[in-house]
Write a protein that holds these residues in place. Structure first.
Motif, PDB file in Angstrom:
ATOM      1  N   THR A  68      -9.542 -32.444  21.689  1.00 55.50           N
ATOM      2  CA  THR A  68      -9.956 -33.100  22.953  1.00 55.50           C
ATOM      3  C   THR A  68      -9.026 -33.425  23.446  1.00 55.50           C
ATOM      4  OG1 THR A  68     -10.490 -35.116  22.648  1.00 55.50           O
ATOM      5  CG2 THR A  68     -11.850 -34.061  21.707  1.00 55.50           C
ATOM      6  N   ALA A  69      -9.097 -33.799  25.138  1.00 51.00           N
ATOM      7  CA  ALA A  69      -8.023 -33.826  26.052  1.00 51.00           C
ATOM      8  C   ALA A  69      -7.297 -35.904  25.624  1.00 51.00           C
ATOM      9  CB  ALA A  69      -8.511 -33.893  27.047  1.00 51.00           C
ATOM     10  N   GLY A  70      -8.357 -36.267  24.682  1.00 53.16           N
ATOM     11  CA  GLY A  70      -7.666 -37.328  24.441  1.00 53.16           C
ATOM     12  C   GLY A  70      -9.452 -38.316  24.351  1.00 53.16           C
ATOM     13  N   VAL A  71     -10.513 -38.076  25.166  1.00 53.19           N
ATOM     14  CA  VAL A  71     -11.618 -38.634  24.895  1.00 53.19           C
ATOM     15  C   VAL A  71     -12.845 -37.661  24.712  1.00 53.19           C
ATOM     16  CG1 VAL A  71     -10.612 -40.634  26.603  1.00 53.19           C
ATOM     17  CG2 VAL A  71     -11.834 -38.527  27.205  1.00 53.19           C
ATOM     18  N   HIS A  72     -13.940 -38.633  24.799  1.00 49.45           N
ATOM     19  CA  HIS A  72     -14.641 -37.178  23.937  1.00 49.45           C
ATOM     20  C   HIS A  72     -16.314 -37.137  24.707  1.00 49.45           C
ATOM     21  CE1 HIS A  72     -14.271 -39.147  19.543  1.00 49.45           C
ATOM     22  NE2 HIS A  72     -12.999 -38.272  19.739  1.00 49.45           N
ATOM     23  N   MET A  73     -15.240 -37.331  26.086  1.00 51.96           N
ATOM     24  CA  MET A  73     -16.484 -36.418  26.951  1.00 51.96           C
ATOM     25  C   MET A  73     -16.457 -35.127  27.060  1.00 51.96           C
ATOM     26  SD  MET A  73     -17.156 -40.087  28.379  1.00 51.96           S
ATOM     27  CE  MET A  73     -17.697 -39.135  30.256  1.00 51.96           C
ATOM     28  N   ALA A  74     -15.501 -34.112  26.919  1.00 55.60           N
ATOM     29  CA  ALA A  74     -15.599 -33.062  26.747  1.00 55.60           C
ATOM     30  C   ALA A  74     -14.831 -32.425  25.327  1.00 55.60           C
ATOM     31  CB  ALA A  74     -15.452 -32.095  28.114  1.00 55.60           C
ATOM     32  N   TYR A  75     -14.687 -31.229  25.145  1.00 59.68           N
ATOM     33  CA  TYR A  75     -13.430 -30.593  24.509  1.00 59.68           C
ATOM     34  C   TYR A  75     -13.315 -29.263  24.866  1.00 59.68           C
ATOM     35  CZ  TYR A  75     -18.119 -28.496  23.465  1.00 59.68           C
ATOM     36  OH  TYR A  75     -19.787 -28.047  23.825  1.00 59.68           O
ATOM     37  N   MET A  76     -11.989 -29.440  24.338  1.00 62.40           N
ATOM     38  CA  MET A  76     -11.318 -27.932  24.704  1.00 62.40           C
ATOM     39  C   MET A  76     -12.000 -26.401  24.853  1.00 62.40           C
ATOM     40  SD  MET A  76      -8.730 -29.819  25.500  1.00 62.40           S
ATOM     41  CE  MET A  76      -7.360 -28.984  25.933  1.00 62.40           C
ATOM     42  N   LYS A  77     -11.654 -25.873  25.526  1.00 59.89           N
ATOM     43  CA  LYS A  77     -12.924 -24.512  25.449  1.00 59.89           C
ATOM     44  C   LYS A  77     -12.017 -23.196  24.317  1.00 59.89           C
ATOM     45  CE  LYS A  77     -13.859 -23.863  29.994  1.00 59.89           C
ATOM     46  NZ  LYS A  77     -15.909 -23.992  30.191  1.00 59.89           N
ATOM     47  N   ARG A  78     -10.628 -23.627  23.978  1.00 61.58           N
ATOM     48  CA  ARG A  78     -10.141 -23.133  22.783  1.00 61.58           C
ATOM     49  C   ARG A  78     -10.125 -23.953  22.070  1.00 61.58           C
ATOM     50  NH1 ARG A  78      -8.750 -20.415  27.502  1.00 61.58           N
ATOM     51  NH2 ARG A  78      -9.453 -17.817  27.915  1.00 61.58           N
ATOM     52  N   TRP A  79      -9.687 -23.766  21.218  1.00 64.09           N
ATOM     53  CA  TRP A  79      -8.814 -24.266  19.798  1.00 64.09           C
ATOM     54  C   TRP A  79      -7.999 -25.095  20.159  1.00 64.09           C
ATOM     55  CZ3 TRP A  79     -13.104 -27.105  16.874  1.00 64.09           C
ATOM     56  CH2 TRP A  79     -14.421 -26.247  17.129  1.00 64.09           C
ATOM     57  N   ALA A  80      -7.467 -27.113  20.389  1.00 63.39           N
ATOM     58  CA  ALA A  80      -6.346 -26.657  19.992  1.00 63.39           C
ATOM     59  C   ALA A  80      -5.674 -26.599  19.157  1.00 63.39           C
ATOM     60  CB  ALA A  80      -5.972 -28.247  20.654  1.00 63.39           C
ATOM     61  N   PRO A  81      -3.821 -26.591  18.854  1.00 58.35           N
ATOM     62  CA  PRO A  81      -3.143 -25.704  17.822  1.00 58.35           C
ATOM     63  C   PRO A  81      -3.468 -27.077  16.448  1.00 58.35           C
ATOM     64  CG  PRO A  81      -2.399 -25.337  19.577  1.00 58.35           C
ATOM     65  CD  PRO A  81      -3.468 -26.591  20.651  1.00 58.35           C
ATOM     66  N   ARG A  82      -3.766 -28.279  17.270  1.00 60.44           N
ATOM     67  CA  ARG A  82      -3.795 -29.159  16.239  1.00 60.44           C
ATOM     68  C   ARG A  82      -5.332 -29.428  15.146  1.00 60.44           C
ATOM     69  NH1 ARG A  82      -4.173 -32.512  20.765  1.00 60.44           N
ATOM     70  NH2 ARG A  82      -5.980 -32.873  21.420  1.00 60.44           N
ATOM     71  N   ALA A  83      -6.476 -28.963  15.820  1.00 59.40           N
ATOM     72  CA  ALA A  83      -7.357 -28.766  15.158  1.00 59.40           C
ATOM     73  C   ALA A  83      -7.129 -27.788  14.323  1.00 59.40           C
ATOM     74  CB  ALA A  83      -8.350 -28.452  16.708  1.00 59.40           C
ATOM     75  N   LEU A  84      -6.597 -27.274  13.938  1.00 59.93           N
ATOM     76  CA  LEU A  84      -6.502 -26.143  13.214  1.00 59.93           C
ATOM     77  C   LEU A  84      -5.758 -26.588  12.173  1.00 59.93           C
ATOM     78  CD1 LEU A  84      -5.814 -23.336  15.650  1.00 59.93           C
ATOM     79  CD2 LEU A  84      -7.961 -23.942  14.798  1.00 59.93           C
ATOM     80  N   LYS A  85      -5.204 -27.527  11.665  1.00 60.90           N
ATOM     81  CA  LYS A  85      -4.706 -28.124  10.587  1.00 60.90           C
ATOM     82  C   LYS A  85      -5.413 -28.632  10.207  1.00 60.90           C
ATOM     83  CE  LYS A  85      -0.093 -29.237  13.775  1.00 60.90           C
ATOM     84  NZ  LYS A  85       0.721 -29.826  13.832  1.00 60.90           N
ATOM     85  N   PRO A  86      -5.435 -29.040   8.306  1.00 57.87           N
ATOM     86  CA  PRO A  86      -6.147 -29.493   7.782  1.00 57.87           C
ATOM     87  C   PRO A  86      -6.431 -31.214   7.505  1.00 57.87           C
ATOM     88  CG  PRO A  86      -4.229 -28.914   6.450  1.00 57.87           C
ATOM     89  CD  PRO A  86      -4.045 -28.113   7.942  1.00 57.87           C
ATOM     90  N   LEU A  87      -6.888 -31.539   8.124  1.00 59.30           N
ATOM     91  CA  LEU A  87      -7.488 -33.059   8.047  1.00 59.30           C
ATOM     92  C   LEU A  87      -6.557 -33.900   7.109  1.00 59.30           C
ATOM     93  CD1 LEU A  87     -10.217 -34.759   9.221  1.00 59.30           C
ATOM     94  CD2 LEU A  87      -9.001 -35.552   6.677  1.00 59.30           C
ATOM     95  N   GLU A  88      -5.842 -34.492   6.906  1.00 61.19           N
ATOM     96  CA  GLU A  88      -5.460 -35.238   5.603  1.00 61.19           C
ATOM     97  C   GLU A  88      -5.254 -37.067   6.227  1.00 61.19           C
ATOM     98  OE1 GLU A  88      -0.347 -36.128   4.747  1.00 61.19           O
ATOM     99  OE2 GLU A  88      -0.737 -34.647   6.860  1.00 61.19           O
ATOM    100  N   LEU A  89      -5.173 -37.576   5.494  1.00 60.66           N
ATOM    101  CA  LEU A  89      -6.111 -38.641   5.449  1.00 60.66           C
ATOM    102  C   LEU A  89      -4.064 -39.614   5.108  1.00 60.66           C
ATOM    103  CD1 LEU A  89      -8.779 -39.534   2.778  1.00 60.66           C
ATOM    104  CD2 LEU A  89      -8.402 -39.468   5.365  1.00 60.66           C
ATOM    105  N   ARG A  90      -3.795 -40.424   5.462  1.00 59.57           N
ATOM    106  CA  ARG A  90      -3.016 -41.704   5.480  1.00 59.57           C
ATOM    107  C   ARG A  90      -3.410 -42.541   5.330  1.00 59.57           C
ATOM    108  NH1 ARG A  90       0.453 -38.957  10.742  1.00 59.57           N
ATOM    109  NH2 ARG A  90       0.615 -36.961   9.934  1.00 59.57           N
ATOM    110  N   MET A  91      -2.547 -43.592   4.711  1.00 59.87           N
ATOM    111  CA  MET A  91      -2.858 -45.261   4.970  1.00 59.87           C
ATOM    112  C   MET A  91      -1.988 -45.537   6.022  1.00 59.87           C
ATOM    113  SD  MET A  91      -3.437 -47.964   2.837  1.00 59.87           S
ATOM    114  CE  MET A  91      -2.951 -48.231   1.253  1.00 59.87           C
ATOM    115  N   PRO A  92      -3.365 -46.304   7.043  1.00 63.35           N
ATOM    116  CA  PRO A  92      -3.420 -47.067   8.111  1.00 63.35           C
ATOM    117  C   PRO A  92      -2.132 -48.205   8.155  1.00 63.35           C
ATOM    118  CG  PRO A  92      -5.934 -47.297   7.243  1.00 63.35           C
ATOM    119  CD  PRO A  92      -4.988 -46.695   5.842  1.00 63.35           C
ATOM    120  N   ASP A  93      -1.770 -48.484   9.240  1.00 63.31           N
ATOM    121  CA  ASP A  93      -0.600 -49.275   8.929  1.00 63.31           C
ATOM    122  C   ASP A  93      -1.114 -51.009   8.924  1.00 63.31           C
ATOM    123  OD1 ASP A  93       1.334 -48.059   9.438  1.00 63.31           O
ATOM    124  OD2 ASP A  93       0.880 -48.082  11.631  1.00 63.31           O
ATOM    125  N   LEU A  94      -1.054 -51.660   7.984  1.00 59.98           N
ATOM    126  CA  LEU A  94      -1.580 -52.704   7.176  1.00 59.98           C
ATOM    127  C   LEU A  94      -0.685 -54.833   7.889  1.00 59.98           C
ATOM    128  CD1 LEU A  94      -3.287 -52.124   3.970  1.00 59.98           C
ATOM    129  CD2 LEU A  94      -4.382 -51.626   6.403  1.00 59.98           C
TER     130      LEU A  94
END
Length: 262
Positions: A68-94
């Motif tokens: 997306t361009a930042g919000v969920h009102m719309a999505y990119m016509k072509r996959w953004a480069p980051r969308a092709l990376k595998p999802l990775e869990l990280r510990m949130p800042d606590l």
């Protein structure tokens, strides 16, 4: 806990179908991971604090690979480069200590707040946060709602309206919040494209105390920089401007001194 979630076998489901196939906010490979991890979180029956950490970790991981361009009102016509990376869990800042989320309308919540400092960041215009970030609402609630439109927004976006997204409504609503708050220091953020002008807000906040305004120039949202396109992808029209001014209104409660009392 996060390691267990990361090891779950990807399994496409409602999230993948809704936000990766019918709409294209995420690549289907990551959608299958999100579906499987979210289903596993629901099965784990975690204590609220642990569940919150798991959900924030998954939400932040999904945010890093969206298309997306930042919000969920719309999505990119072509996959953004980051969308092709595998999802990775990280510990949130606590942060140490405890916190509280009221999940109330701001006008109701204001009457319950007593603090040294309150920061308010109301919507600027007709676009609600629920509509702007509906994917996260559905991911956390996991209620698999009926959806509508090209962006597959939750159906309750149509019903859950706020006075803060209305030109005639935001002034009275925000004034009520400010009046009800019990705090000697207040910071309000609002940009120069919003429904309320700098003069409007200065007048409103002056009833609470001494007002100082800090101006911060920022680039407009990414969609403005991309430009306006027709359904075929051809660029049409021109964007009025590419930068905004964010106003920070710093309000300090007036103290009554001996001279004033005399």
């Amino acid at each position: 806990m996060l390691a267990e979630l990361a090891a779950v076998k990807p399994e496409p489901g409602w999230f993948t179908r809704t936000f990766c196939e019918d709409a294209r906010f995420f690549h289907p490979d990551n959608g299958a991971r999100i579906d499987a991890m979210r289903a596993r979180i629901a099965q784990m029956a975690l204590e609220p604090e642990l569940e919150a950490i798991a959900l924030v970790s998954l939400m932040e991981a999904a945010d890093r690979v969206d298309s997306t361009a930042g919000v969920h009102m719309a999505y990119m016509k072509r996959w953004a480069p980051r969308a092709l990376k595998p999802l990775e869990l990280r510990m949130p800042d606590l942060l140490p200590g405890v916190g509280r989320a009221t999940c109330l309308d701001a006008v109701e919540a204001a009457a319950e707040v007593e603090a040294d400092l309150v920061y308010l960041d109301p919507p600027y215009n007709q676009h609600s946060y629920l509509a702007n970030y509906h994917c996260w609402e559905s991911l956390v609630r996991w209620d698999k709602p009926e959806v509508y439109g090209v962006a597959n927004k939750r159906i309750d976006v149509k019903a859950r309206k706020s006075a803060f997204n209305s030109r005639p409504g935001i002034g009275p609503a925000l004034a009520t919040v400010v009046e009800r708050l019990r705090a000697p220091n207040l910071i309000v953020s609002f940009n120069d494209e919003g429904y309320l002008s700098r003069a409007d807000l200065t007048e409103m906040l002056s009833a609470k105390g001494h007002v100082q305004v800090v101006e911060i120039e920022r680039p407009r949202y990414v969609g403005a920089r991309i430009g306006i396109h027709d359904p075929s992808g051809r660029k049409v029209g021109t964007v009025g401007r590419l930068r905004n001014v964010e106003h920070l209104f710093v309000v300090t409660e007036r103290r009554i001194g001996l001279a004033d009392a005399a």
